[in-house]
Scaffold this motif. Structure first.
Motif, PDB file in Angstrom:
ATOM      1  N   HIS A   1     -76.185  45.067 -38.515  1.00 19.79           N
ATOM      2  CA  HIS A   1     -77.502  44.447 -38.677  1.00 19.79           C
ATOM      3  C   HIS A   1     -78.550  45.495 -39.044  1.00 19.79           C
ATOM      4  CE1 HIS A   1     -80.963  41.900 -37.952  1.00 19.79           C
ATOM      5  NE2 HIS A   1     -81.443  42.839 -37.151  1.00 19.79           N
ATOM      6  N   GLU A   2     -78.509  46.624 -38.371  1.00 19.58           N
ATOM      7  CA  GLU A   2     -79.521  47.657 -38.612  1.00 19.58           C
ATOM      8  C   GLU A   2     -79.300  48.382 -39.936  1.00 19.58           C
ATOM      9  OE1 GLU A   2     -79.318  50.146 -35.221  1.00 19.58           O
ATOM     10  OE2 GLU A   2     -80.327  48.732 -33.888  1.00 19.58           O
ATOM     11  N   LYS A   3     -78.038  48.630 -40.294  1.00 22.09           N
ATOM     12  CA  LYS A   3     -77.758  49.400 -41.507  1.00 22.09           C
ATOM     13  C   LYS A   3     -77.730  48.543 -42.765  1.00 22.09           C
ATOM     14  CE  LYS A   3     -75.084  53.095 -39.266  1.00 22.09           C
ATOM     15  NZ  LYS A   3     -73.760  53.783 -39.221  1.00 22.09           N
ATOM     16  N   HIS A   4     -77.250  47.313 -42.639  1.00 23.55           N
ATOM     17  CA  HIS A   4     -77.018  46.503 -43.833  1.00 23.55           C
ATOM     18  C   HIS A   4     -77.782  45.180 -43.841  1.00 23.55           C
ATOM     19  CE1 HIS A   4     -73.864  49.302 -44.962  1.00 23.55           C
ATOM     20  NE2 HIS A   4     -73.352  49.188 -43.745  1.00 23.55           N
ATOM     21  N   GLY A   5     -78.559  44.905 -42.804  1.00 20.12           N
ATOM     22  CA  GLY A   5     -79.356  43.698 -42.789  1.00 20.12           C
ATOM     23  C   GLY A   5     -78.573  42.419 -42.569  1.00 20.12           C
ATOM     24  N   VAL A   6     -77.365  42.518 -42.024  1.00 19.15           N
ATOM     25  CA  VAL A   6     -76.557  41.328 -41.772  1.00 19.15           C
ATOM     26  C   VAL A   6     -77.215  40.478 -40.686  1.00 19.15           C
ATOM     27  CG1 VAL A   6     -74.343  40.484 -40.913  1.00 19.15           C
ATOM     28  CG2 VAL A   6     -74.416  42.430 -42.487  1.00 19.15           C
ATOM     29  N   GLY A   7     -77.417  39.213 -41.000  1.00 22.60           N
ATOM     30  CA  GLY A   7     -78.035  38.322 -40.024  1.00 22.60           C
ATOM     31  C   GLY A   7     -77.151  37.155 -39.646  1.00 22.60           C
ATOM     32  N   PHE A   8     -75.952  37.074 -40.257  1.00 23.14           N
ATOM     33  CA  PHE A   8     -75.038  35.971 -39.952  1.00 23.14           C
ATOM     34  C   PHE A   8     -73.611  36.426 -40.227  1.00 23.14           C
ATOM     35  CE2 PHE A   8     -72.540  32.206 -40.860  1.00 23.14           C
ATOM     36  CZ  PHE A   8     -72.962  31.321 -39.874  1.00 23.14           C
ATOM     37  N   PHE A   9     -72.692  36.059 -39.360  1.00 20.01           N
ATOM     38  CA  PHE A   9     -71.279  36.349 -39.597  1.00 20.01           C
ATOM     39  C   PHE A   9     -70.426  35.197 -39.085  1.00 20.01           C
ATOM     40  CE2 PHE A   9     -71.990  38.023 -35.321  1.00 20.01           C
ATOM     41  CZ  PHE A   9     -70.863  37.615 -34.626  1.00 20.01           C
ATOM     42  N   ILE A  10     -69.212  35.129 -39.587  1.00 22.90           N
ATOM     43  CA  ILE A  10     -68.239  34.125 -39.140  1.00 22.90           C
ATOM     44  C   ILE A  10     -67.030  34.852 -38.578  1.00 22.90           C
ATOM     45  CG2 ILE A  10     -66.674  32.277 -39.856  1.00 22.90           C
ATOM     46  CD1 ILE A  10     -68.667  31.537 -42.010  1.00 22.90           C
ATOM     47  N   LEU A  11     -66.576  34.459 -37.421  1.00 18.72           N
ATOM     48  CA  LEU A  11     -65.355  35.017 -36.855  1.00 18.72           C
ATOM     49  C   LEU A  11     -64.162  34.447 -37.633  1.00 18.72           C
ATOM     50  CD1 LEU A  11     -65.869  34.912 -32.974  1.00 18.72           C
ATOM     51  CD2 LEU A  11     -65.936  36.891 -34.476  1.00 18.72           C
ATOM     52  N   ALA A  12     -63.465  35.311 -38.335  1.00 17.79           N
ATOM     53  CA  ALA A  12     -62.353  34.871 -39.189  1.00 17.79           C
ATOM     54  C   ALA A  12     -61.096  34.653 -38.342  1.00 17.79           C
ATOM     55  CB  ALA A  12     -62.093  35.891 -40.288  1.00 17.79           C
ATOM     56  N   ASP A  13     -61.149  33.637 -37.522  1.00 16.65           N
ATOM     57  CA  ASP A  13     -60.046  33.313 -36.622  1.00 16.65           C
ATOM     58  C   ASP A  13     -59.985  31.793 -36.558  1.00 16.65           C
ATOM     59  OD1 ASP A  13     -58.736  32.601 -34.034  1.00 16.65           O
ATOM     60  OD2 ASP A  13     -58.586  34.770 -33.841  1.00 16.65           O
ATOM     61  N   GLU A  14     -58.790  31.235 -36.592  1.00 20.14           N
ATOM     62  CA  GLU A  14     -58.681  29.779 -36.601  1.00 20.14           C
ATOM     63  C   GLU A  14     -59.057  29.145 -35.264  1.00 20.14           C
ATOM     64  OE1 GLU A  14     -54.892  28.580 -38.008  1.00 20.14           O
ATOM     65  OE2 GLU A  14     -55.238  29.332 -40.043  1.00 20.14           O
ATOM     66  N   GLU A  15     -58.977  29.907 -34.179  1.00 22.59           N
ATOM     67  CA  GLU A  15     -59.343  29.369 -32.867  1.00 22.59           C
ATOM     68  C   GLU A  15     -59.753  30.505 -31.927  1.00 22.59           C
ATOM     69  OE1 GLU A  15     -57.622  26.307 -29.446  1.00 22.59           O
ATOM     70  OE2 GLU A  15     -56.269  27.114 -30.969  1.00 22.59           O
ATOM     71  N   PRO A  16     -60.927  31.094 -32.135  1.00 21.39           N
ATOM     72  CA  PRO A  16     -61.342  32.221 -31.295  1.00 21.39           C
ATOM     73  C   PRO A  16     -61.628  31.837 -29.856  1.00 21.39           C
ATOM     74  CG  PRO A  16     -63.126  31.536 -32.719  1.00 21.39           C
ATOM     75  CD  PRO A  16     -61.920  30.776 -33.164  1.00 21.39           C
ATOM     76  N   THR A  17     -61.780  30.541 -29.588  1.00 21.98           N
ATOM     77  CA  THR A  17     -62.068  30.084 -28.231  1.00 21.98           C
ATOM     78  C   THR A  17     -60.813  29.830 -27.416  1.00 21.98           C
ATOM     79  OG1 THR A  17     -62.193  27.814 -29.073  1.00 21.98           O
ATOM     80  CG2 THR A  17     -64.269  29.033 -28.885  1.00 21.98           C
ATOM     81  N   ILE A  18     -59.640  30.079 -27.985  1.00 19.93           N
ATOM     82  CA  ILE A  18     -58.400  29.739 -27.283  1.00 19.93           C
ATOM     83  C   ILE A  18     -58.283  30.495 -25.958  1.00 19.93           C
ATOM     84  CG2 ILE A  18     -57.022  31.502 -28.475  1.00 19.93           C
ATOM     85  CD1 ILE A  18     -54.725  29.443 -28.527  1.00 19.93           C
ATOM     86  N   ASN A  19     -58.789  31.747 -25.931  1.00 17.69           N
ATOM     87  CA  ASN A  19     -58.836  32.522 -24.689  1.00 17.69           C
ATOM     88  C   ASN A  19     -60.278  32.479 -24.195  1.00 17.69           C
ATOM     89  OD1 ASN A  19     -59.057  34.597 -22.725  1.00 17.69           O
ATOM     90  ND2 ASN A  19     -57.288  35.644 -23.597  1.00 17.69           N
ATOM     91  N   ARG A  20     -60.565  31.535 -23.321  1.00 16.95           N
ATOM     92  CA  ARG A  20     -61.950  31.303 -22.911  1.00 16.95           C
ATOM     93  C   ARG A  20     -62.559  32.516 -22.226  1.00 16.95           C
ATOM     94  NH1 ARG A  20     -63.942  26.341 -19.114  1.00 16.95           N
ATOM     95  NH2 ARG A  20     -62.521  27.306 -17.634  1.00 16.95           N
ATOM     96  N   LYS A  21     -61.794  33.202 -21.393  1.00 19.48           N
ATOM     97  CA  LYS A  21     -62.309  34.358 -20.668  1.00 19.48           C
ATOM     98  C   LYS A  21     -62.782  35.444 -21.632  1.00 19.48           C
ATOM     99  CE  LYS A  21     -61.049  37.715 -17.079  1.00 19.48           C
ATOM    100  NZ  LYS A  21     -59.966  38.171 -16.167  1.00 19.48           N
ATOM    101  N   THR A  22     -61.970  35.740 -22.654  1.00 14.84           N
ATOM    102  CA  THR A  22     -62.339  36.759 -23.639  1.00 14.84           C
ATOM    103  C   THR A  22     -63.537  36.308 -24.469  1.00 14.84           C
ATOM    104  OG1 THR A  22     -60.056  37.544 -23.774  1.00 14.84           O
ATOM    105  CG2 THR A  22     -61.512  38.086 -25.611  1.00 14.84           C
ATOM    106  N   PHE A  23     -63.571  35.043 -24.832  1.00 11.79           N
ATOM    107  CA  PHE A  23     -64.678  34.532 -25.643  1.00 11.79           C
ATOM    108  C   PHE A  23     -65.998  34.595 -24.863  1.00 11.79           C
ATOM    109  CE2 PHE A  23     -67.149  31.160 -27.800  1.00 11.79           C
ATOM    110  CZ  PHE A  23     -67.071  31.633 -29.093  1.00 11.79           C
ATOM    111  N   ILE A  24     -65.957  34.297 -23.583  1.00 10.96           N
ATOM    112  CA  ILE A  24     -67.157  34.387 -22.739  1.00 10.96           C
ATOM    113  C   ILE A  24     -67.641  35.830 -22.661  1.00 10.96           C
ATOM    114  CG2 ILE A  24     -67.980  34.187 -20.362  1.00 10.96           C
ATOM    115  CD1 ILE A  24     -66.226  31.688 -20.091  1.00 10.96           C
ATOM    116  N   LYS A  25     -66.714  36.768 -22.505  1.00 16.78           N
ATOM    117  CA  LYS A  25     -67.090  38.190 -22.460  1.00 16.78           C
ATOM    118  C   LYS A  25     -67.741  38.623 -23.771  1.00 16.78           C
ATOM    119  CE  LYS A  25     -64.212  41.176 -20.799  1.00 16.78           C
ATOM    120  NZ  LYS A  25     -62.938  41.924 -20.580  1.00 16.78           N
ATOM    121  N   PHE A  26     -67.203  38.136 -24.877  1.00 18.12           N
ATOM    122  CA  PHE A  26     -67.768  38.458 -26.183  1.00 18.12           C
ATOM    123  C   PHE A  26     -69.209  37.947 -26.288  1.00 18.12           C
ATOM    124  CE2 PHE A  26     -68.478  36.934 -30.591  1.00 18.12           C
ATOM    125  CZ  PHE A  26     -68.489  38.157 -31.235  1.00 18.12           C
TER     126      PHE A  26
END
Length: 302
Positions: A1-26
């Motif tokens: 964000h600071e170096k390249h001005g990125v303001g939006f991204f998509i997690l390139a994973d078909e189901e990033p919420t499958i591990n709820r504990k890890t997703f909450i930590k993220f």
């Protein structure tokens, strides 16, 4: 964000919420770093995960999650069963409502082009999309990957082995009752109706600030892709409307050389994966055996 001005991204994973504990930590890490005010993001996930995490949706939104592409997949329940979605049609509508209530943009994805597809079932998906009222809708062409059990089941029906066209927008599968051009034309009809109604009656008038800007931005991207003929490879196929649906050229690689090369790569990767799995199992068995030996030694020492 600071170096390249990125303001939006998509997690390139078909189901990033499958591990709820890890997703909450993220999500918590994003909040702790103060990023949600600067960077928004989106994901793909399943209806079952939305139901599971319905109490957490406001927390996800707080972490900057603003766009969820939801695999509702198909209008007919038999299609959901084929895809092993473990959901009922009515649950898709409720999941969309849960996301919208949490102020998260929701995109409903529909799979079309199965062997039993007809103009009537395509119409069903449009009516269902309009009834559910997601913020966005996407109709993807049925594309069974060659290394999946589903492909093995359907391989006698697969006529196209030009894997460069396995992109979810080219109709590699031909429904029994429709030509490929008719299928594409039906999908384009759904897009035209859905987004023209949204543009006239929803996007300019629903919400203020970020919500309206985001939806109008999505609409502009959609219109720009359509104008440039890049949407659904329309320019490459030669589609200019219903009058051209019988004259389309998909530019398939009839030699199947690319398919043979890709199949070799997949077989090689599959062999490597199988060997790695065998090594992991051997290590686990060895560790288990050593554990049993240590346990026996402790018993003997007593």
């Amino acid at each position: 964000h600071e170096k390249h001005g990125v303001g939006f991204f998509i997690l390139a994973d078909e189901e990033p919420t499958i591990n709820r504990k890890t997703f909450i930590k993220f999500c918590q890490e994003l909040i702790d770093r103060g990023l949600p005010d600067k960077v928004k993001w989106g994901i793909n996930t399943r209806v079952t995960d939305i139901y599971r995490d319905k109490e957490l949706l406001p927390f996800y939104r707080k972490a900057g999650l603003v766009h969820v592409s939801l695999g509702t997949e198909a209008a007919a329940q038999m299609k959901l069963d084929r895809f092993n979605k473990e959901t009922k049609v009515e649950e898709n509508k409720q999941a969309i409502k849960l996301l919208r209530d949490a102020d998260i943009f929701v995109e409903a994805q529909f799979i079309v082009g199965l062997d039993n597809e007809t103009p009537e079932t395509l119409e069903d998906t449009f009516q269902m999309a309009w009834d559910w009222q997601p913020d966005l809708a996407n109709w993807a062409m049925y594309t069974p990957w060659p290394y999946t059990p589903l492909f093995e089941t359907l391989k006698d029906q697969v006529e196209v082995h030009d894997f460069s066209k396995y992109n979810f927008v080219t109709p590699i599968m031909k429904p029994a009752a429709m030509e490929r051009g008719e299928l594409l034309d039906g999908v384009m009809k759904n897009y035209r109706r859905f987004y023209s109604r949204k543009a006239l009656f929803h996007y300019p008038w629903r919400g203020t600030g970020f919500r309206r800007r985001y939806l109008l931005g999505c609409l502009w991207a959609f219109l720009r892709a359509g104008f440039k003929r890049t949407f659904y490879d329309l320019g490459k196929a030669g589609y200019w409307g219903p009058q051209t649906k019988t004259q389309l050229d998909w530019h398939f690689d009839e030699s199947r050389l690319a398919a043979a090369d890709a199949a070799t790569d997949w077989e090689t990767n599959a062999d490597k994966a199988a060997q790695a799995q065998e090594r992991r199992e051997a290590v686990r068995a060895q560790m288990k055996e050593r554990g049993e030996e240590r346990k026996r030694d402790r018993i003997d020492a007593r």
